[in-house]
Every structure is written in C-alpha cells, then in structure tokens.
Design a protein around this motif. Structure first.
Motif, PDB file in Angstrom:
ATOM      1  N   ALA A 150       0.851  -1.190   0.000  1.00  0.00           N
ATOM      2  CA  ALA A 150       0.000   0.000   0.000  1.00  0.00           C
ATOM      3  C   ALA A 150       0.878   1.227   0.000  1.00  0.00           C
ATOM      4  CB  ALA A 150      -0.907   0.008   1.226  1.00  0.00           C
ATOM      5  N   VAL A 151       0.385   2.252  -0.694  1.00  0.00           N
ATOM      6  CA  VAL A 151       1.090   3.531  -0.717  1.00  0.00           C
ATOM      7  C   VAL A 151       0.854   4.225   0.619  1.00  0.00           C
ATOM      8  CG1 VAL A 151       1.107   5.820  -1.778  1.00  0.00           C
ATOM      9  CG2 VAL A 151       0.910   3.771  -3.218  1.00  0.00           C
ATOM     10  N   MET A 202      -4.447  17.159  11.222  1.00  0.00           N
ATOM     11  CA  MET A 202      -4.864  16.413  10.045  1.00  0.00           C
ATOM     12  C   MET A 202      -4.439  17.147   8.776  1.00  0.00           C
ATOM     13  SD  MET A 202      -6.082  13.548   9.766  1.00  0.00           S
ATOM     14  CE  MET A 202      -6.396  13.397  11.498  1.00  0.00           C
ATOM     15  N   VAL A 262     -11.616  20.550   6.855  1.00  0.00           N
ATOM     16  CA  VAL A 262     -10.822  19.552   7.598  1.00  0.00           C
ATOM     17  C   VAL A 262     -10.194  20.345   8.745  1.00  0.00           C
ATOM     18  CG1 VAL A 262      -9.012  17.801   7.451  1.00  0.00           C
ATOM     19  CG2 VAL A 262     -10.379  18.341   5.431  1.00  0.00           C
ATOM     20  N   ARG A 291     -22.252  20.529   8.584  1.00  0.00           N
ATOM     21  CA  ARG A 291     -21.520  19.784   9.610  1.00  0.00           C
ATOM     22  C   ARG A 291     -22.289  19.811  10.917  1.00  0.00           C
ATOM     23  NH1 ARG A 291     -16.072  18.713   8.761  1.00  0.00           N
ATOM     24  NH2 ARG A 291     -15.460  19.277   6.653  1.00  0.00           N
ATOM     25  N   PRO A 309     -15.935   9.602   1.271  1.00  0.00           N
ATOM     26  CA  PRO A 309     -15.683  10.487   2.409  1.00  0.00           C
ATOM     27  C   PRO A 309     -14.957  11.782   2.060  1.00  0.00           C
ATOM     28  CG  PRO A 309     -14.057   8.730   2.355  1.00  0.00           C
ATOM     29  CD  PRO A 309     -15.004   8.462   1.227  1.00  0.00           C
ATOM     30  N   SER A 310     -14.334  11.828   0.883  1.00  0.00           N
ATOM     31  CA  SER A 310     -13.491  12.988   0.568  1.00  0.00           C
ATOM     32  C   SER A 310     -14.348  14.219   0.310  1.00  0.00           C
ATOM     33  CB  SER A 310     -12.633  12.701  -0.662  1.00  0.00           C
ATOM     34  OG  SER A 310     -12.038  13.896  -1.112  1.00  0.00           O
ATOM     35  N   SER A 311     -14.096  15.266   1.062  1.00  0.00           N
ATOM     36  CA  SER A 311     -14.837  16.487   0.746  1.00  0.00           C
ATOM     37  C   SER A 311     -14.069  17.376  -0.219  1.00  0.00           C
ATOM     38  CB  SER A 311     -15.264  17.234   2.014  1.00  0.00           C
ATOM     39  OG  SER A 311     -14.234  17.309   2.944  1.00  0.00           O
ATOM     40  N   ASP A 335      -5.065   7.953   7.401  1.00  0.00           N
ATOM     41  CA  ASP A 335      -6.137   6.964   7.247  1.00  0.00           C
ATOM     42  C   ASP A 335      -5.564   5.552   7.235  1.00  0.00           C
ATOM     43  OD1 ASP A 335      -8.641   5.911   6.899  1.00  0.00           O
ATOM     44  OD2 ASP A 335      -8.551   6.038   4.712  1.00  0.00           O
ATOM     45  N   LEU A 336      -4.516   5.376   6.444  1.00  0.00           N
ATOM     46  CA  LEU A 336      -3.977   4.026   6.255  1.00  0.00           C
ATOM     47  C   LEU A 336      -3.571   3.377   7.578  1.00  0.00           C
ATOM     48  CD1 LEU A 336      -3.140   1.819   4.281  1.00  0.00           C
ATOM     49  CD2 LEU A 336      -0.901   2.930   4.077  1.00  0.00           C
ATOM     50  N   ILE A 390       5.726   7.507   0.133  1.00  0.00           N
ATOM     51  CA  ILE A 390       5.924   8.379  -1.041  1.00  0.00           C
ATOM     52  C   ILE A 390       6.284   9.813  -0.645  1.00  0.00           C
ATOM     53  CG2 ILE A 390       4.439   7.019  -2.578  1.00  0.00           C
ATOM     54  CD1 ILE A 390       2.274   9.276  -2.063  1.00  0.00           C
ATOM     55  N   TRP A 441     -16.239  14.669   9.635  1.00  0.00           N
ATOM     56  CA  TRP A 441     -16.562  14.772   8.228  1.00  0.00           C
ATOM     57  C   TRP A 441     -17.920  15.468   8.106  1.00  0.00           C
ATOM     58  CZ3 TRP A 441     -13.314  11.249  10.084  1.00  0.00           C
ATOM     59  CH2 TRP A 441     -12.207  10.906   9.319  1.00  0.00           C
ATOM     60  N   GLY A 500       0.414  10.493   4.067  1.00  0.00           N
ATOM     61  CA  GLY A 500       0.443  10.978   5.460  1.00  0.00           C
ATOM     62  C   GLY A 500       0.162   9.864   6.457  1.00  0.00           C
TER      63      GLY A 500
HETATM   64  C1  FAD Z   1     -10.883  13.644  12.593  1.00  0.00           C
HETATM   65  C2  FAD Z   1     -10.746  13.684  11.105  1.00  0.00           C
HETATM   66  C3  FAD Z   1     -11.549  14.538  10.367  1.00  0.00           C
HETATM   67  C4  FAD Z   1     -11.453  14.551   8.987  1.00  0.00           C
HETATM   68  N1  FAD Z   1     -12.285  15.359   8.279  1.00  0.00           N
HETATM   69  C5  FAD Z   1     -12.248  15.316   6.937  1.00  0.00           C
HETATM   70  C6  FAD Z   1     -13.112  16.099   6.133  1.00  0.00           C
HETATM   71  O1  FAD Z   1     -13.908  16.860   6.641  1.00  0.00           O
HETATM   72  N2  FAD Z   1     -13.057  15.983   4.801  1.00  0.00           N
HETATM   73  C7  FAD Z   1     -12.170  15.159   4.200  1.00  0.00           C
HETATM   74  O2  FAD Z   1     -12.140  15.104   3.001  1.00  0.00           O
HETATM   75  N3  FAD Z   1     -11.329  14.418   4.917  1.00  0.00           N
HETATM   76  C8  FAD Z   1     -11.348  14.480   6.256  1.00  0.00           C
HETATM   77  N4  FAD Z   1     -10.485  13.705   6.989  1.00  0.00           N
HETATM   78  C9  FAD Z   1      -9.630  12.752   6.279  1.00  0.00           C
HETATM   79  C10 FAD Z   1      -8.253  13.272   6.013  1.00  0.00           C
HETATM   80  O3  FAD Z   1      -8.323  14.382   5.175  1.00  0.00           O
HETATM   81  C11 FAD Z   1      -7.530  12.123   5.381  1.00  0.00           C
HETATM   82  O4  FAD Z   1      -7.277  11.166   6.397  1.00  0.00           O
HETATM   83  C12 FAD Z   1      -6.194  12.530   4.786  1.00  0.00           C
HETATM   84  O5  FAD Z   1      -6.351  13.522   3.832  1.00  0.00           O
HETATM   85  C13 FAD Z   1      -5.592  11.306   4.147  1.00  0.00           C
HETATM   86  O6  FAD Z   1      -4.311  11.680   3.647  1.00  0.00           O
HETATM   87  P1  FAD Z   1      -3.010  10.847   3.997  1.00  0.00           P
HETATM   88  O7  FAD Z   1      -1.939  11.464   3.225  1.00  0.00           O
HETATM   89  O8  FAD Z   1      -2.810  10.767   5.468  1.00  0.00           O
HETATM   90  O9  FAD Z   1      -3.447   9.434   3.434  1.00  0.00           O
HETATM   91  P2  FAD Z   1      -2.959   7.981   3.807  1.00  0.00           P
HETATM   92  O10 FAD Z   1      -3.589   7.544   5.054  1.00  0.00           O
HETATM   93  O11 FAD Z   1      -1.486   7.887   3.717  1.00  0.00           O
HETATM   94  O12 FAD Z   1      -3.584   7.214   2.604  1.00  0.00           O
HETATM   95  C14 FAD Z   1      -4.970   7.037   2.428  1.00  0.00           C
HETATM   96  C15 FAD Z   1      -5.228   5.978   1.356  1.00  0.00           C
HETATM   97  O13 FAD Z   1      -4.846   6.456   0.086  1.00  0.00           O
HETATM   98  C16 FAD Z   1      -3.781   5.687  -0.450  1.00  0.00           C
HETATM   99  N5  FAD Z   1      -2.877   6.678  -1.059  1.00  0.00           N
HETATM  100  C17 FAD Z   1      -2.476   7.840  -0.487  1.00  0.00           C
HETATM  101  N6  FAD Z   1      -1.755   8.562  -1.356  1.00  0.00           N
HETATM  102  C18 FAD Z   1      -1.690   7.849  -2.494  1.00  0.00           C
HETATM  103  C19 FAD Z   1      -1.097   8.091  -3.762  1.00  0.00           C
HETATM  104  N7  FAD Z   1      -0.424   9.211  -4.025  1.00  0.00           N
HETATM  105  N8  FAD Z   1      -1.231   7.136  -4.706  1.00  0.00           N
HETATM  106  C20 FAD Z   1      -1.921   5.983  -4.456  1.00  0.00           C
HETATM  107  N9  FAD Z   1      -2.497   5.730  -3.292  1.00  0.00           N
HETATM  108  C21 FAD Z   1      -2.402   6.649  -2.307  1.00  0.00           C
HETATM  109  C22 FAD Z   1      -3.204   4.917   0.698  1.00  0.00           C
HETATM  110  O14 FAD Z   1      -2.641   3.709   0.282  1.00  0.00           O
HETATM  111  C23 FAD Z   1      -4.418   4.722   1.558  1.00  0.00           C
HETATM  112  O15 FAD Z   1      -5.201   3.643   1.113  1.00  0.00           O
HETATM  113  C24 FAD Z   1     -10.536  13.709   8.346  1.00  0.00           C
HETATM  114  C25 FAD Z   1      -9.726  12.867   9.105  1.00  0.00           C
HETATM  115  C26 FAD Z   1      -9.835  12.833  10.475  1.00  0.00           C
HETATM  116  C27 FAD Z   1      -8.970  11.876  11.243  1.00  0.00           C
END
Ligand code: FAD
Lengths: 326, 718
Positions: A27-28, A104, A99, A232, A162-164, A34-35, A52, A239, A31
């Motif tokens: 898995a990629v 986050m 967000v 909200r 879930p993505s806003s 989520d993963l 990455i 979210w 940040g």
């Molecule tokens: C309390 C809370 C509130 C939140 N509120 C919101 C909200 O209001 N709106 C909203 O949209 N989000 C919200 N989020 C979600 C947050 O924005 C995401 O968790 C964050 O953006 C994920 O990014 P990351 O880089 O940490 O992803 P990761 O956790 O690293 O990855 C997420 C998934 O995407 C895959 N992935 C990531 N990057 C790539 C890439 N470049 N290529 C291929 N696969 C990839 C990973 O393998 C994994 O499956 C919230 C999160 C929390 C904990």
C-alpha cells in the motif's frame, strides 16, 4: 497491526516497482492518517508499505499555463498556504478549511484525501466494504444507516465517498495523473471514483500498482464562480454530513453552464445533473437557487434513517450557489 | 484556641478566593505522571482479548499459540469454557508481552470459540424488548392521579428520551502493577485510592495468589477522568497484578479506546411517555409517566420522576430493559440528568401549551420544589438576569426571518453532596514546614488545591506554606470520590486535623508570649495575641519552640466526625441556555449557558467555576452529540471510537457564565459537593431552548440534525 516491510523510494518508478498487482501486497503510504488507522484495526493488512513522502516529483504546487498542478503528496496545509490560486478556487479552499484539525491538515495529503477509504462504520468495524454479515447479507439497509448514501444505494455499495475535496475538484473539472508499470494515464477526478460491483472491487479506479502522482485544476476553472457549502453537525474534527460544490459560468447573472457536485451522499462524488439543467440559461437568484436545490434531490432514495440528507442536499446546493455569486 | 468553625467572611484570606490549582504547572508542563506514564524497569504490556459477541457461551479457549508468541511472558483468563459472555467487549483473556505490539499480536492468537446466544442490544421499549428482557416496576402513585387530571384544565402529552452514553474518560481505565516480594504496588487510575484492598485481596485469591490487603500500595497522583466509572479496580486491574506475578515483571494494562467505550462506561438511557396537567393559571396538579431505559444486562436503579417538583397527584411506572451492552456505571449524578431531562422538558411543553413563559410557570409552582424553594427562586431570578431572559425570551418559535432561529431554555436541578468520611493527617515540623496528607484522590477537580487552601487558612499561612500529599495508600484513608462527596470530606478532615495541630502548637507557644492558648490565633504567618497583633512571633519562630518532635494530628471528616458542623448536603441550581438553530439544516449551536449554583461555602472559586464549566461542556456534548450506537443485527457497537462517538470540540461550545450563590444563607451551610449537580440540567435547558427557537420539541437527545429536521417535519429519521 501486522508486521510489514517498509519501502522508502525516492522516485515514482521505484515506488511503482515496489507495489504489487494485489491490494494486500503493498500500500502507498502518504500521510498515513487513514492508512495507519485501518492497519491498526486490521481492516487492511498490506505486506509492504511504500512511503511516497520522499519522492520529490510528488511534491509542490505550481501554477502553469495548463492550470494549477498539485503534487499528490502535498499536504492540505501546504496547499492552503497558496492563497493566491486558492482565491480563485474558493470551492476547494472551503473544503480544505472544513478539515478543521490542524494536525490532520499538517499530515494528510491531497492524494490521500481523495483516496481515503469510506468511513462506513460497518466497514470500519470489520464487516467489509460492502458491509455484509457472515451469510453475505447486506447490513446497511436494515441497520443504522444515518450516515450512508441516499443516491446509488440500491446495493451492493451503501457507503459514501468520504473525501470532501473530491466534489470540489470534480466541479472544477480537475484531472489526476496516475503512474503505473505501463506508464502514465490521465483521468478526470470524477472517474477516479467508482461504485464497486462486488467484494473484489474497490471504490477507486486506481490499480494496485498505480500511484496517484498529480492533480491538475485546468486554467479555465479559474474563470468560474465556484463555491462549496458543507453541512456539519459539529465544527470539531468531523466529516461533513453533506456537501455541495458548484462552479458556474455566468453572463451577468445568467447561468451559461453549471457544474454541481454533491459530497457524502453517494458512494462517489455525485453530479446533480438535474440541478445543472435546471439552472442553465436562468438568472441565478434565491428562487432559482432553491429550485436547483430541489432538482438536486431528484433520484434520491433515502434508507431507513437518512432521509434528512435529502433536505441537506437541498440546502447545501442552494447555499453553495448563493455563495458562488455573493 | 483555634476555632473549628469556618472563619467568618471578613477573616478569610484564602477560602472563597480565586486560586489556581496547585498542580496546574505540573500538568501543563507535562511532568504530571498518569498511570499511563508509569514505566518501571522491565515493564511488560498487556492487551485484552474480548468478546466479539453480545451474548455467547464459550466452548473452547486455546492460549497455546499466544503463550509461545514472541515476547509473551504471561497469559491470564478472566473466564472459562462453559461460561457466558453477555456483551461485546467483555474481557476473556489478557496477554503480557515485552512490547505493546507483541501483546496485541499475541492476543489475536488466543483462540476462543463461542456458541452464539440470542441477544438484545437495541435501546427499545419493553413492548418490543421481548419477554424476559425487562423488569417492570410496580406502579407508584401519590394523591389521586385520576382526579388530578380531572382538575387539570390544560394537559400536555409527549414522549421524551435520551440514549445510553458512555463515560469516555480521556484516560482510559487501567493500571501498572509491580510486585516487590509480597507487596504489590499499583499505579491505578482510580476514584478510590484508599478503598482497593478488599477487591485486590479477593481477586488475587480467586487467581490462587495469597495476598493480604495490608500489602497493597496504591498510587494515583493524577488521573484523567472517572465521572463515576472508576471506583473499582475492575477485573482488568486485578489481571495486571496476576500477570505481573506470573511474569515476575511489572505489567501495564490500560484499556484500548474501543474496550473503554464498550464496557467501562455506560449511563443508562431513559425514555418516557408523559402526561402532565395544570390549571389554567399554571398550577401543576397531575403527572403520569411510563418510562423505561437500559443500563445493560444487570439493569440499573429506578429513576423517580417528576424530578424536584412534587406534583400532588402522580402515577409512574418504570421498566428496566435488560440489554447485552456494557453494564451501567455511576455517571456523574447518577440518574439525575435523565430524570431532569424527562421532567423539565415535559413541564416546558406544558408551559408552552398554557401560553406561559416557563420562567413564570416554574416560579408559579416553586413551592412544589420543597425545602429549597427559596434557593430555586433566587437562582432562577439570578440566571434570568444574567442571560437577559425578560428581554430575549419569546413565545415558542422565533419569528425572525431567515433560517437561524434563537431560543432560550431553562432547567433546575438538585444533588446531595454530603462529605464522605475520611482521615487527614497534619504534621507541623520544627522548621515550620507543614505536611497535610490524606489517601484521597484528585480527579482533576482541584481536590489537592482545596486541601491546601483549608490547611493554609487554618494555620494562617500562605498556600505555599503547606505541602499537600494525596493519592497514596501510605496516607490516612479517605473515602471514594463519588456523589460529590470529596470536597466536603477532605475539607472537614483537613480542618479538624489542622485545627488540632494548631492548638497543640499554640499550647507550646503560649508561655513564651506570656499568655494562654485560648488568647492566641494564627494569622498572616504569625502566632499572635487575639486583638493585639503587636504581640506576635513568626510562624517559624513559633515552630522552633516545639522541640525535635513534630506535631502530628489526625482529623476525621464527614458527617460522623467532629467536623460534621463544617459540612452539609443538598444543593440547588438553575441553568439557562441560549441556542441558535439552523432550521434548514437542523444544526444546533449552544450559544450561551448561564449556570447558577449553590454549594454552600465555596473553598476555591476558580476550581469551583471550572467544575461548572466542565459540567456545561459535558452537558452540551450529551445534549447535542453523544450516543452509544448499537446494531441489533450484529450485536455490535457501531461507534466505539472517538470519530463516531461524538464529543464537542472547542468551536462547538458557546459562552459559559457561572455564578455561585454565596449569601450567608447559602454559605452558613458549610461545604457541600459540587462535582455532579451542574451536569444535570444542560440536556433539559438546551432542549427547552431548541423548542423555544424552532417551535417544536425535539423529543430525543442528542439533538442532531436528523432529529431536529424530523421534528420540523423536513425529513429526518423515517
Ligand atoms: C478527525 C478527522 C476529520 C477529517 N475530516 C475530513 C473532512 O472533513 N473531509 C475530508 O475530506 N477528509 C477528512 N479527513 C480525512 C483526512 O483528510 C484524510 O485522512 C487525509 O487527507 C488522508 O491523507 P493521507 O496522506 O494521510 O493518506 P494515507 O492515510 O497515507 O492514505 C490514504 C489511502 O490512500 C492511499 N494513497 C495515499 N496517497 C496515495 C497516492 N499518491 N497514490 C496511491 N495511493 C495513495 C493509501 O494507500 C491509503 O489507502 C478527516 C480525518 C480525520 C482523522
């Protein structure tokens, strides 16, 4: 969490080479916001993580002739620190602001936001993406579906995307560049999302061996009036319950063309085409916005507990439209 | 001689002032060590294996793979083959390993087989619960309800309810246990430092370990919230000690967040069908209620309603629905928030039906509140003034154009709060230093600070002049912190001990001042002649006269000790909330809350105020967001996490304004507990404010957008 290998490549090609043809192989890791939670809860257990964040080519926010290029590994906070371009895309800016946790925004990446997995509580409690019991029966229709889909929810998928940021990017006509073993391909953001037909499919049209490299918002989007409205329940780390992102081409107050995309109401970002048609050629005022909001609810089939989302769609569309021309 | 009574207002130098908690810097700098932070050398980490089923019989347990997993040192079973588990999250086994991750991995290797049994997890009324799943209480009546309703000229009917919520302590339950020969040291996150001996002795003996309570040493200097859920060490507390014994190494066992939410906290739900009637002039005459609720498999008490208002004619029934969810635990003012919510909302609906301002309606019936009627009256008037009730209140349904509607709501509450029995030891050393020690605990409320204030006030010293020692069984035992009993308990024991110690000192010093002890007082860091401050020696000089042996005095607190005159019980409070509601989205915002409270003599107005702030925040959370959500299809809790188990954040909490009633009439009662009462009213006050804003009642808490829109008829739950 299961033990895993950790790959730390510095180029996209190396990263792609470290991924595997099946999801559980690798898995990629962007940040990780989520993963890592999914792994700690044993919802996904990849054998290898491919970090990455050290790949330069996936960073940076650049304004070019073609439009705004956002590296997939750019954090929400980094993107937010480009007030110039974001000023032209208030639809996106509002979504980022939503967000509301600084932690986050500081860790989460734009690519990760688009590819974050659904928040469906059956999925997150181990009942699978399609939320089924041991006999394979769907749990959402007869269960607590207050946060589930009101569109495209006749099964097998009931979760919401879930993505806003996604609805905002779809309205702006953005596209993504995916890099895989066979090279690069481009997709409109709208087509990055799909409704899985069975338990073997994911909700994203990205292959296990592909990397989301870049998001491009076309230059033409800058000349739209665009906005997002999010409903909200609370301001704190959550979210939205429903969102609407709109992008309008106006002549005076007359709408030439409207893009209206809903969030948190369907397994994918949801185009409200009836609302777009309703607006075309009309003068946008409060009454027209209300009619568009009404039209946006066409085709909604609420489940037992999420009828309120129909009303939220109505209001979100109306308010996003009025915000766009404010 | 120093007088035991609290000093009169004019002579108070510390009591009642706004004083920052003495452990504040310790906490804000991160140096305060919680159970979680204790890492003795050789520490092992334990993880629990818990039931995935709401109800099942255990048919097999195989721990062999876990025992041989990397890093594992000990395995403990909470139960046995043939026994039942009666809720998801119930403890089955625990595994201790070198690292947390190894413990987690090994816990997953414990193979438990179950035969699933029928279960009920839905919070449902007795008619849907199915036979055998509820206990109906016999009907209770007062006066003649039938006649009462005949007299009533206006009757309001409604259904009201609030769901199961969890305690959701920021620091989850758990401990670190370490053996030292026969002695057991535990760093336990607890509301009851001094009261653990019996439970450990019994629990360890059940596990085949010989142990006497006198060998238990409990240490809890700071803890991250209990709210009534941390009186017991719980099976997992004992398990940490058992694992530590088996492994010969210290063990840390803190609950994971999901288990914490599944089994370590449950405030029972309460729902009811209510009819209430009044004469046209607002005089309350009759009440009828059928209520029910669930507090898990063992049920919970019977919450009597109507609350506070003793309506002359009533009939009420209550049923305990037994469900397969984590068992009820005392939640801050057990049953009061539920009773208050069901009562004050029904009364407010009646006021609306009468076309009366609910403030006038409450005042009209204030005599029904009994002995504290005067307090409630003054408190309601005080709150009304602070929130601008007369200027801002409008009949139901804000007529302002636009989607944002504002409204006001009110509620009143009561609580006992008698100080518990406990002991305090005051030691005055020859160098003038003072130590005040009691085996009490500071749940984050300011206990340490009020002990220091009372001791320093008594000895005429600045707060820094006394060293407060609590949270340890090596000190004289104190009671459990439940029922808002701590402030009364520790201030009375401290006052008794410090007064006694001071009198011993005065006796030693009197000759050198050429007088008798009864002519002396301790004030401003001196021992001086009453009425002649020029005849004085400094505290240090005075202490130097005692010789080499420190003065030690032990005081007993609580209503059975000599300090009984220092405390009493029974408080009232009134709260008013102002909310705004977006009627198009159903989103509610608590804009402002005014909390007026009496609690007798306030020892530290700052930490007291903080208690009320915290209560209003907690109340806003359960009014607007909190709910334990169970899935009847799977028997699973859908939200055992901080994402979907929603609490408000800083932006979700409006202004909170606190006022204490401190006239002599209130203060002369002495010290009364405060921790619980202010959390009773917010649900009712906020719900009443929402009804006032939007014109209809949202019957069920939390008032989430779906419920608000449903009440408005704009969609919502089908
Ligand atoms: C309390 C809370 C509130 C939140 N509120 C919101 C909200 O209001 N709106 C909203 O949209 N989000 C919200 N989020 C979600 C947050 O924005 C995401 O968790 C964050 O953006 C994920 O990014 P990351 O880089 O940490 O992803 P990761 O956790 O690293 O990855 C997420 C998934 O995407 C895959 N992935 C990531 N990057 C790539 C890439 N470049 N290529 C291929 N696969 C990839 C990973 O393998 C994994 O499956 C919230 C999160 C929390 C904990």
């Amino acid at each position: 969490m299961r033990p895993f290998e950790y790959g730390n490549p510095s180029t996209v090609a190396q990263a792609v080479a470290l991924l595997g043809p099946q999801w559980d192989e690798a898995a990629v890791l962007a940040g990780g916001t989520d993963l890592l939670s999914l792994m700690k809860d044993y919802i996904v257990s990849p054998k290898r993580l491919v970090n990455i964040k050290n790949i330069r080519a996936l960073g940076g926010v650049r304004e070019e002739k073609a439009g705004l290029r956002i590296g997939a590994a750019v954090t929400l906070e980094e993107l937010y620190e480009h007030p110039g371009p974001l000023g032209r895309y208030p639809a996106l800016r509002t979504a980022i602001e939503g967000v509301s946790s600084p932690q986050m925004r500081g860790m989460g990446t734009v690519g990760g936001d688009l590819l974050q997995r659904p928040r469906c509580w059956y999925f997150r409690n181990g009942f699978g993406l399609l939320a089924r019991n041991a006999k394979g029966q769907p749990l959402v229709p007869g269960g607590d579906n207050r946060y589930h889909a009101i569109f495209a929810n006749s099964g097998p998928a009931y979760f919401v995307c879930p993505s806003s940021l996604a609805p905002a990017l779809v309205t702006l006509g953005a596209s993504v560049r995916l890099e895989g073993p066979k090279g690069a391909r481009e997709l409109p953001v709208a087509q990055l999302f799909q409704i899985p037909k069975d338990a073997n499919e994911r909700e994203h049209a990205i292959a296990p061996q592909e990397i989301l490299a870049e998001i491009l918002i076309p230059a033409s989007a800058a000349s739209t009036r665009n906005a997002t409205y999010e409903v909200r329940e609370r301001q704190f780390m959550d979210w939205p319950l429903a969102t609407a992102s709109v992008a309008l081409r106006l002549e005076g107050r007359e709408v030439r063309q409207a893009q209206i995309v809903l969030g948190e109401v369907a397994p994918t970002p949801w185009r409200a085409e009836a609302a777009e048609r309703e607006l075309a050629g009309k003068t946008l005022d409060e009454a027209a916005a209300a009619r568009a909001g009404e039209a946006a609810t066409q085709g909604a089939h609420p489940l037992s507990r999420n009828g309120y989302k129909v009303q939220l769609v109505r209001v979100a569309v109306q308010r996003a439209l009025l915000a766009a021309i404010a | 001689m120093a007088d035991l009574q609290w000093p009169p207002a004019a002579n108070r130098h510390l009591i009642g002032k706004s004083i920052s908690r003495i452990d504040g810097p310790w906490k804000s700098s991160g140096t305060a060590k919680y159970s979680y932070d204790m890492n003795p050398p050789g520490l092992l980490y334990a993880k629990m294996v818990t039931s995935p089923y709401a109800h099942a019989k255990i048919t097999a347990i195989d721990t062999s793979a876990a025992e041989h997993a990397p890093g594992v040192h000990a395995v403990h079973l909470f139960t046995a083959v043939g026994k039942e588990v009666t809720c998801e999250g119930q403890e089955v086994a625990a595994v201790a390993a070198d690292t947390e991750e190894q413990a987690e991995d090994a816990a997953r290797l414990v193979r438990v087989e179950y035969d699933e049994l029928p279960y009920l997890v839905a919070d449902t009324d007795p008619t849907h619960a199915g036979a055998g799943n509820f206990r109906q209480n016999s009907e209770e009546t007062q006066g003649n309800p039938t006649q009462g309703f005949q007299q009533a000229e206006v009757v309001s009917e409604g259904e009201y309810g609030l769901p199961v919520i969890t305690h959701c302590c920021m620091e989850s339950h758990g401990s670190v246990a370490q053996w030292d020969g026969d002695k057991l040291n535990v760093w336990l996150s607890t509301q009851n430092v001094s009261g653990q001996g019996g439970e450990y002795a019994q629990g360890l003996s059940n596990a085949g370990i010989n142990f006497s309570a006198s060998n238990l040493h409990v240490d809890c200097q700071v803890m991250g919230g209990g709210f009534g859920s941390k009186f017991s060490a719980d099976t997992w507390g004992v398990a940490a000690a058992v694992l530590a014994k088996k492994a010969g190494r210290p063990v840390k066992l803190m609950l994971d967040r999901n288990v914490e939410l599944l089994v370590a906290g449950c405030r029972p739900s309460m729902h009811g069908k209510i009819r209430v009637g009044a004469k046209r002039d607002g005089t309350l005459v009759a009440w009828e209620s059928q209520s029910w609720g669930t507090g898990g498999v063992r049920g919970f008490g019977v919450p009597p309603i109507p609350y506070i208002f003793d309506i002359p004619n009533y009939s009420r029934t209550h049923a305990n629905v037994l469900t397969n969810i984590g068992a009820a635990r005392a939640w801050r003012a057990p049953n009061h928030p539920q009773m208050c919510y069901l009562t004050m909302t029904a009364l407010e609906d009646l006021a609306a039906k009468l076309g009366m301002d609910p403030l006038d309606f409450f005042l009209k019936n204030i005599a029904l509140t009994g002995e504290r009627a005067d307090y409630y009256k003054q408190e309601l008037q005080q709150a009304a003034e602070m929130i601008g009730w007369k200027q801002k209140w409008h009949p139901r349904g804000d007529k302002t154009p636009g989607s944002i509607k504002r409204g006001l709501g009110l509620s009143i509450h009561t609580w006992g709060g008698a100080g518990h029995q406990g002991f305090c030891r005051t030691t005055i050393h020859p160098d003038g230093s003072v130590e005040v020690a009691t085996g009490s605990q500071d749940l984050g409320t300011g206990t340490r600070t009020v002990i220091g204030i009372v001791a320093a006030e008594t000895l005429g010293l600045p707060l820094e002049g006394v060293q407060v020692e609590i949270g340890d069984t090596k000190y004289p035992p104190d009671g459990a912190s439940g029922g808002s009993s701590t402030v009364g308990g520790v201030t009375s024991s401290t006052r008794v001990a410090a007064t006694d110690a001071l009198n011993q000192l005065l006796a030693k010093v009197a000759p050198s001042l050429g007088t008798t002890p009864d002519k002396l007082e301790a004030a401003q860091g001196q021992i001086r002649v009453i009425g002649d401050p020029s005849k004085a020696i400094s505290w240090k000089q005075a202490c130097a006269k005692m010789g080499a042996t420190p003065i030690v005095a032990q005081g007993q607190g609580g209503s059975r000790g000599p300090g009984r005159a220092l405390i009493s019980a029974g408080v009232g409070g009134a709260q008013m909330a102002e909310v705004s509601v977006d009627v198009d989205t159903g989103v509610v915002r608590m804009e402002k809350m005014v909390a007026v409270q009496d609690c007798g003599l306030v020892i530290d107005s700052k930490t007291a105020e903080s208690q009320v702030f915290g209560a209003c925040i907690m109340g806003t959370c359960y009014a607007l967001h909190e709910e334990k959500i169970m899935d009847q299809q799977t028997g699973t809790c859908l939200n055992p996490n901080m994402e979907f188990y929603k609490l408000g954040g800083i932006d979700d909490i409006g202004d909170i304004v606190v006022h204490f009633m401190t006239d002599p009439m209130y203060e002369n009662r002495g010290v009364i507990g405060l921790g619980e009462p202010p959390v009773v009213s917010p649900g009712a006050a906020i719900s009443n404010a929402v009804a006032n804003a939007i014109g209809v009642r949202v019957p069920e808490l939390p008032m989430t957008p779906d419920r608000v829109l449903a009440a408005l008829g704009k969609g919502g739950q089908a």
